[in-house]
Motif scaffolding. Sequence first.
Motif, short mmCIF file in Angstrom:
data_model
loop_
_atom_site.label_atom_id
_atom_site.label_comp_id
_atom_site.label_asym_id
_atom_site.label_seq_id
_atom_site.Cartn_x
_atom_site.Cartn_y
_atom_site.Cartn_z
N PRO A 280 0.82 -1.23 0.00
CA PRO A 280 0.00 0.00 0.00
C PRO A 280 0.85 1.26 0.00
CG PRO A 280 -0.43 -1.36 1.98
CD PRO A 280 0.48 -2.14 1.10
N ARG A 281 1.97 1.22 0.70
CA ARG A 281 2.85 2.40 0.73
C ARG A 281 3.32 2.75 -0.68
NH1 ARG A 281 9.04 2.38 2.77
NH2 ARG A 281 9.39 4.62 2.94
N LEU A 282 3.73 1.74 -1.44
CA LEU A 282 4.23 1.98 -2.79
C LEU A 282 3.12 2.55 -3.69
CD1 LEU A 282 6.39 1.78 -4.99
CD2 LEU A 282 5.81 -0.65 -5.22
N LEU A 283 1.91 2.02 -3.54
CA LEU A 283 0.79 2.53 -4.35
C LEU A 283 0.49 3.98 -3.98
CD1 LEU A 283 -1.52 -0.62 -4.27
CD2 LEU A 283 -0.26 0.27 -6.26
N LEU A 284 0.55 4.29 -2.70
CA LEU A 284 0.30 5.67 -2.26
C LEU A 284 1.41 6.60 -2.73
CD1 LEU A 284 -0.95 4.97 1.40
CD2 LEU A 284 -2.36 5.60 -0.57
N MET A 285 2.66 6.11 -2.70
CA MET A 285 3.80 6.93 -3.12
C MET A 285 3.79 7.17 -4.63
SD MET A 285 7.18 5.87 -0.90
CE MET A 285 7.36 4.23 -1.60
N VAL A 302 -6.90 1.64 -0.70
CA VAL A 302 -5.47 1.31 -0.54
C VAL A 302 -5.01 1.77 0.84
CG1 VAL A 302 -3.12 1.87 -1.31
CG2 VAL A 302 -4.90 1.30 -2.98
N GLY A 303 -4.46 0.85 1.59
CA GLY A 303 -3.98 1.15 2.94
C GLY A 303 -5.05 0.99 4.01
N LYS A 304 -6.30 0.71 3.60
CA LYS A 304 -7.37 0.58 4.59
C LYS A 304 -7.57 -0.89 4.99
CE LYS A 304 -8.13 4.95 4.42
NZ LYS A 304 -9.06 5.55 3.48
N CYS A 305 -8.21 -1.08 6.14
CA CYS A 305 -8.49 -2.43 6.65
C CYS A 305 -7.21 -3.25 6.83
CB CYS A 305 -9.48 -3.18 5.75
SG CYS A 305 -11.12 -2.44 5.77
N THR A 405 -0.66 4.71 6.04
CA THR A 405 -0.67 6.03 5.40
C THR A 405 0.77 6.52 5.30
OG1 THR A 405 -1.05 6.99 7.60
CG2 THR A 405 -3.00 6.69 6.20
N LEU A 406 0.95 7.67 4.64
CA LEU A 406 2.31 8.21 4.48
C LEU A 406 2.54 9.35 5.45
CD1 LEU A 406 2.60 8.36 0.57
CD2 LEU A 406 3.27 6.50 2.12
N SER A 407 3.74 9.34 6.02
CA SER A 407 4.13 10.39 6.96
C SER A 407 4.89 11.50 6.23
CB SER A 407 5.04 9.76 8.02
OG SER A 407 5.83 10.72 8.64
N ASP A 408 5.03 12.63 6.89
CA ASP A 408 5.90 13.69 6.35
C ASP A 408 7.37 13.35 6.59
OD1 ASP A 408 3.69 15.11 5.61
OD2 ASP A 408 3.60 16.24 7.49
N GLU A 409 7.61 12.46 7.55
CA GLU A 409 9.00 12.08 7.83
C GLU A 409 9.52 11.18 6.73
OE1 GLU A 409 10.36 10.63 11.64
OE2 GLU A 409 8.60 11.50 12.60
N LYS A 410 10.80 11.30 6.45
CA LYS A 410 11.42 10.49 5.40
C LYS A 410 12.19 9.31 6.03
CE LYS A 410 10.43 13.20 1.79
NZ LYS A 410 9.26 13.89 2.36
N ASP A 411 12.20 8.21 5.32
CA ASP A 411 12.99 7.07 5.80
C ASP A 411 14.42 7.15 5.25
OD1 ASP A 411 12.99 6.21 3.18
OD2 ASP A 411 12.05 4.27 3.59
N GLU A 412 15.19 6.10 5.44
CA GLU A 412 16.60 6.10 5.07
C GLU A 412 16.81 6.22 3.55
OE1 GLU A 412 15.06 4.40 7.28
OE2 GLU A 412 16.26 4.29 9.12
N PHE A 413 15.78 5.88 2.77
CA PHE A 413 15.86 6.04 1.31
C PHE A 413 15.44 7.44 0.87
CE2 PHE A 413 14.88 1.41 1.76
CZ PHE A 413 16.00 0.90 1.11
N PRO A 416 8.78 8.84 1.89
CA PRO A 416 7.88 9.06 3.03
C PRO A 416 7.73 7.79 3.86
CG PRO A 416 6.85 9.73 0.95
CD PRO A 416 8.13 9.05 0.60
N ALA A 417 8.00 7.90 5.16
CA ALA A 417 7.88 6.73 6.02
C ALA A 417 6.42 6.33 6.16
CB ALA A 417 8.46 7.02 7.40
N PRO A 418 6.12 5.03 6.21
CA PRO A 418 4.73 4.63 6.41
C PRO A 418 4.31 4.79 7.87
CG PRO A 418 6.14 2.69 6.26
CD PRO A 418 7.03 3.89 6.06
N ILE A 419 3.03 5.13 8.07
CA ILE A 419 2.46 5.13 9.43
C ILE A 419 1.51 3.95 9.52
CG2 ILE A 419 1.17 6.42 11.18
CD1 ILE A 419 1.75 8.97 9.64
#
Lengths: 527, 215
Positions: A280-285, A302-305, A405-413, A416-419
């Motif tokens: 879901p993160r990739l689809l949202l991104m 996407v990302g629900k349930c 969902t997607l966060s405003d924080e970024k991951d190591e790549f 957007p980090a997933p929440i």
Amino acid sequence: MNHETGLPWKNLNEEVDVVIVGAGATGAVVAQELGRAGLSVVLIEAGPYWEVSRDFVSDELHMRKTAWRMKRLTAGTDAPELGHNISGSGVGGGTNHFTAVVPRLFPSDFRIKTIDGVGEDWPITYEDVAPYYEQLEKEIPVSGPKHYPWGGFHGPYPYPAREPVGAMHQVLRIGCEKLGIRSSVAPLAILSAPFQGRPPCINRGFCAQGCLPNSKFSTLIHHIPRALDAGVELRHGCMVNRLLCKPDDTIEGVTFLFNGHEYRQKAKAVILCASAIETPRLLLMSADGRHKKGLANSSGMVGKCFMLHSGHEVVARFPEEILPYKGTPILTTTQEFYESPSDGSRVRGYSIHAHGSRPLAFMKIVTKTTKTWGRHLREIARDYNYFARLTIVGEVLPQIKNSITLSDEKDEFGLPAPIVTFSYGDNDRKVIEDGVNMCKQILEAAGGKVEFICPDTSHMLGGCRMGSNSSDSVVDGWGRSHDHKNLFIADTSTWVTSGASNPTLTAMALAWRTADYMVEEFRQGNL
Amino acid sequence: MTVSTIYPDYDVMKEKAKWDENTRHVVEGRLKAPGMPRFFSPQELTLLKSALHRIVDEEDKGIIARVAGQIDDHLAEKRGQGYRQVGVAEEEALFRLGLTLLDTTAMQAYEESFLQLTAQQKDEILGQVQRGEVIWKEIKPQDFFNKLLRTAVDFFFSQPEIWSEIGYGGPAYPRGYYRIEYGLKDPWEARLDRKLVAKRAEAGLGPGPIRRVDR
């Protein structure tokens, strides 16, 4: 291919038939099957390419490296602990450190709305998956009892049940026996006899750290070599960061990051096997000007349930040593309380597994439940060998608000980090209460004194659920996107309900089924 | 007198020749004295060690120095924790800010550095931090304490001496185990000293009165 660097990638400038995202439990199955069908396949994996004899050691702390360690955020009233218990990283994914417990889902799992009036029905039935269960159990192969008391399959399993049963597993069987509850040796993807050069289990006890003798199945040692033999190109260390969508809403391919650079790979079809968080993160991104909510997301689902299993641990002290470090961590089980009881006290249910503990797993339970430290902590630790643990795998009903969902924080790549937002519902809590209570009764009946009851979760599921209606689901019963005809999903994100069985076998069976369907669609010229 | 172990003759490292080479390398590496810290400042490292002595109730300076050094390695190499709750600071920030704030809290309460406090005073301060009874602006004191406790436990209970103390069998490849049923032990496993078990029982510790499990 150079296994150290992943370079050069022979198909980078070609349009291949299929790109698979993720080389874990499901991606490796899909890779093997598509490769064997003669399709050109690129399998892209974010993590490293583990080599068992070089990378796996007998140590809990060190082997945490096999977990997904990139930044993820958690939220909700029951914000879960992710890490090693939930998700893997690298080729083989979670199968490198799963406990290899492989029961099937029950036939009723696919129809809980019809039967129990909760959740949703799947668009497919148990009978659709059963042939894939059967061939998978033979292929990997599964050891288990001659007769299995519950669900849609009563055995015999292809390989004999593992024996002997260790002390911590005897505890479950003795307790159940005294209470008149049926128990069984669990079906396991762990060898009880040699298979194609792999030896039977030596009771080392480190399943959750990665098997060294290769007695335990993983896609790293089983499907991946077969996929490579079939011509599949594996790219590890490559993080897919976007799906590319054409004006006609077909998927053009993916972009991925390697050592800080972005590369592009075109494909006739893309299949996501990246997990219930990463898919879901990739689809949202991948949102673009025409798909502002992300790709494959016209339903908004996407990302629900998103679901987890409740995984509460109940730990009891016994009068004599249990030695919980020896032998396969999970070897005995009861699925007696899997479905809804007739008294209506809860809907759906749970499995109970006897579960060994190495020191860090045990001490985590102690510190989480008691918050103790100092002298008292050390005194509890001195009795480590006297403790036995039961773990539930509890059904969790789907809720829209449990989400990725997607966060405003970024991951190591730099992505957007997933929440991961998760809260139990009322029925989920009833399942937990009943399950914990049953664990206590079993442990006490076996002569133990319950000391620690620790909330935990396991197994990520849902977030891109399948359904026949494109307005409330992301993919159809084959795992094909309602919105993009050459996009498929074959990981546990497609799950409609959670069931209460460990999910890996079902996930691989569904992935195999989707792969077969894709092969047929290619044959007919539809892809 | 405290019974420090019920397995007085057991040393998990005696079996190391039976382990695979990679595992031996990892576990022996854990016994090496730490080098200079890379993540922590010398002052922060000293505070960490001082807190660790209390958190895991261990007086041995060598073990605590190794645990602190290995936590420093973990943070310096950014191995990552994989997840954290929204609103909780990252582990690097929790450690760096938390240790300094721990010292500040000690100064406010006793007008002395945390390092100078008696064991009882240190426990008092740590308890207040754990219960969130001190007010820190930058991070929540409970978040720091939870991170400190969980990390301390992970690294401390990965030390071979502690494996020996609790009778954990340790690495087991390529050897494995053969006698795994209730009441059985392989010859290389830890042997109980029943007298020490009884002594612990006198102090109200241990598994308590013996009630046998039916086979």
